[in-house]
Each structure stands twice: as C-alpha cells, then as structure tokens.
Write an enzyme that holds these catalytic residues in place. Structure first.
Site, mmCIF file in Angstrom:
data_model
loop_
_atom_site.group_PDB
_atom_site.id
_atom_site.type_symbol
_atom_site.label_atom_id
_atom_site.label_comp_id
_atom_site.label_asym_id
_atom_site.label_seq_id
_atom_site.Cartn_x
_atom_site.Cartn_y
_atom_site.Cartn_z
ATOM 1 N N THR A 12 -17.145 -24.932 32.658
ATOM 2 C CA THR A 12 -15.606 -24.790 33.128
ATOM 3 C C THR A 12 -14.824 -24.480 31.881
ATOM 4 O OG1 THR A 12 -15.912 -24.696 35.664
ATOM 5 C CG2 THR A 12 -13.812 -24.793 34.853
ATOM 6 N N SER A 54 -23.623 -23.175 34.264
ATOM 7 C CA SER A 54 -24.215 -24.453 34.594
ATOM 8 C C SER A 54 -25.207 -23.383 36.540
ATOM 9 C CB SER A 54 -23.781 -25.381 35.259
ATOM 10 O OG SER A 54 -23.147 -25.718 36.227
ATOM 11 N N THR A 85 -19.981 -28.173 35.840
ATOM 12 C CA THR A 85 -20.676 -29.411 37.348
ATOM 13 C C THR A 85 -21.255 -28.869 38.354
ATOM 14 O OG1 THR A 85 -17.986 -28.187 38.406
ATOM 15 C CG2 THR A 85 -17.827 -29.423 36.906
ATOM 16 N N ASP A 86 -21.382 -27.567 37.904
ATOM 17 C CA ASP A 86 -21.936 -26.653 39.404
ATOM 18 C C ASP A 86 -23.537 -27.514 40.141
ATOM 19 O OD1 ASP A 86 -19.651 -25.591 40.219
ATOM 20 O OD2 ASP A 86 -20.666 -23.248 39.585
#
Ligand code: ASP
Length: 333
Positions: A12, A54, A85-86
């Site tokens: 992101t 990710s 972040t995932d």
C-alpha cells in the site's frame, strides 16, 4: 553519516489508485523523497527488489530479500524494507530465521494508506523506520505506528486502522515518539549475522472448526512435509469415537515421518497440550511438536527454514524448540 539501504517491495505504501483498486507503482526513491528530515539523518540508497501487493508474496521473495541484505551487508549500517502490511509479519518472521543475530537493524515498515494520500501513515512510518535503522538496535523488527515489534512476534491485528500490528506474547522492543527512539528491550546480537539461503515452502496449515473432517488433515499430510494444526484453547483434537484424527496423525508421524505442529487459534498465551486429555495423548503417544507461545506466522516460517536444512525428525525437533530471535519462551529443551 550513517548509510541505510531502502529496499522496495511494493505494498500500500507504494500504491496509487487505479480503476481496479490500489496497485503498487512507486519506486523506493520516490518513497524516500517523501520522508521528512531524511537528509539530515542518513545517506539513503534505494533498490527495488520487486513491486507487488504482499498478498502475492511467496517464500522465494523472502530469499530475495535476505540475499539482497547479505550482498550489501558490509556497505550499510542499517536496512529498511518497505513492504505490504498483509503478509509483513510472515516476512518479518522468515527474515528472522534467514538472517540470525544481525548486529545491524533490519527494519520492515509499510502503511495502511498510500504515501500519495494526504492523511497517510506512510511518511511517519518510514521516518520512524529510518530512525531505527540508524540506531544500535540489532535484528529484524517491524516499525509501525510508532511501535517497534520483534520480527518473530508480530501479527497484523487490524485491517484498516493505523495501529495495524501487535506484538504477540512478547513486549514491545520500544517506541518512536516524535522522531525520538525510546528503547525498552534490546535483543542480543552476534558479532556477525548468520545468513541462510534455503527454505522448504512445503508447509501447510489447517484451522479447525467444530465438525472438521479428518479427511482434510489426511489430504494435507499427503501433500505437505509439515502441517500446522490450529486447534482450540491450550490445544487438543477431537477424540470422540470415529473422529479419526489420532489414527491419521499416527500414520503420518510414525510411518511417514511427517512433521506436525499443534498450535492454537487463540492469539494470546499459547498452547499447552498436556492440560487436557484431548491434547495429552497427542503429545505423550505421538510426540507431536507444539508451538507454545509462538505465533503461527513464526511457526510457518521456522518450519520452512528447518525443513530447508534437514528432514531428520530428531534434528527437526531440536531446531524447532531452539529459541531463535526470542520466537519461543517455553521450549522443552
Ligand atoms: N494489500 C496490501 C499489501 O499487503 C496491504 C498493505 O500494504 O497495507 O500489499
């Protein structure tokens, strides 16, 4: 002035809006240009390793990141990895096994909102990550929303708000407040890091729900070298007549030398198979491994790292319970 290598991987933080949602397009150079006060803090070199959401991360990407750090290790004082972040917690865990005992900081960060948005958390997260990357903090960490989390203990616990990550069963290493680093704990480091370059990604996960058919486990065990079972509470498996789990596991472990790790769906405080009859026999008779206070993210990465080195059940057991980067507090020794 200290030198920091910024590795871009997508996420992101590097994304722009398109007709089909956010897609990572910005280069790490473009990210670095948006960070306030960077010029006075360190000399930054940028390298784009890949540019993906990710969700698309696979273990081969972890090897690419570790390899890039290995190649450049002597040239820099610290490393920042901009990452989605995932799956950041998985990458942080994997890097903790692939690069052990680093005396230099290896800092992962990302954002819930793209750096091109006005109300973004990207700039603060990146600035905080660089602040940590020029410090004496060693090892692999996630720096996010002002918090410093050990790489083996991180989990994404919020999908949208800025406090996206938690430290599971371990205290925060510190915080960054208004650009100032407050260190609570410093994980010990070696004089030189130990790099590894092999992983066996053939690891699967089964999360139980009431009524799960043992055929599902049986299938996974046929396909995979190691299976993690996320059961309930302190741990156990259905043992009612005809449930079939025990026999499926007995065959897999005793006849096919598969690795099975029992863990729990409950986020905090970990497993203890010995407490209830539904777990006791798995431990006593089948000698299954258990995760204790490790996160599932760390268990998955650790198994890939271990199985990349050995297929020997005794060696797997020894390595699994050996604490690495404070990933486990209650080993059996
Ligand atoms: N889907 C994005 C990713 O993991 C989410 C993020 O970066 O926050 O790449």
């Amino acid at each position: 002035m200290k030198k920091v290598l910024l590795l871009g991987t997508g996420g992101t933080i590097a994304s722009e809006v398109t007709g089909s949602g956010l897609i990572p397009v910005l280069t790490p150079d473009e990210l670095a240009r948006c960070v306030p006060g960077l010029d006075g803090l360190c000399e930054v070199t940028c390298r784009q390793l890949f540019s993906i959401d990710s969700t698309n991360i696979i273990p081969a990407h972890w090897l690419m990141i570790a390899n890039a750090i290995r190649e450049e290790y002597a040239q820099y004082d610290g490393f920042v990895i901009a990452h989605g972040t995932d799956t950041m917690a998985y990458t942080a865990a994997a890097l903790s096994y692939l690069i052990q005992g680093s005396p230099k900081p290896i800092v992962l960060t990302g954002a819930q909102k793209p750096i091109v948005f006005e109300d973004t958390d990207s700039r603060t997260n990146l600035a905080d990550a660089f602040r940590c990357a020029v410090s004496d903090l060693g090892g692999v960490v996630i720096v996010f929303n002002g918090r410093i989390i050990l790489g083996t203990r991180a989990r994404k616990t919020r999908t949208t708000s800025f406090q996206a990550f938690s430290s599971i069963n371990y205290p925060l290493l510190g915080v960054v407040q208004n650009g100032r680093l407050l260190e609570y704990i410093r994980p010990e480091a070696a004089e030189q890091p130990l790099f590894y370059d092999k992983l066996n990604p053939n690891v699967g996960l089964l999360k139980l729900i009431p009524g799960t058919d043992c055929g599902l486990l049986s299938y996974l065990l046929e396909q995979k070298d190691a299976v993690i079972i996320e059961s309930y509470g302190v741990g156990g498996l259905p043992s009612y007549k005809g449930s079939g789990f025990f026999e499926v596991l007995r065959q897999a472990v005793q006849e096919k030398e598969k690795t099975v790790v029992m863990t729990t769906q409950v986020q905090n405080e970990g497993s203890n198979l010995a407490v209830y009859d539904v777990g006791f026999h798995l431990k006593q008779d089948l000698e299954l491994l258990e995760a204790y206070d490790m996160t599932t993210e760390a268990v998955a990465a650790k198994l890939m790292w271990i199985l990349g080195q050995t297929g020997n059940p005794d060696a797997i057991r020894t390595l699994f319970y050996r604490p690495i980067a404070h990933d486990i507090l209650s080993p059996e020794g």
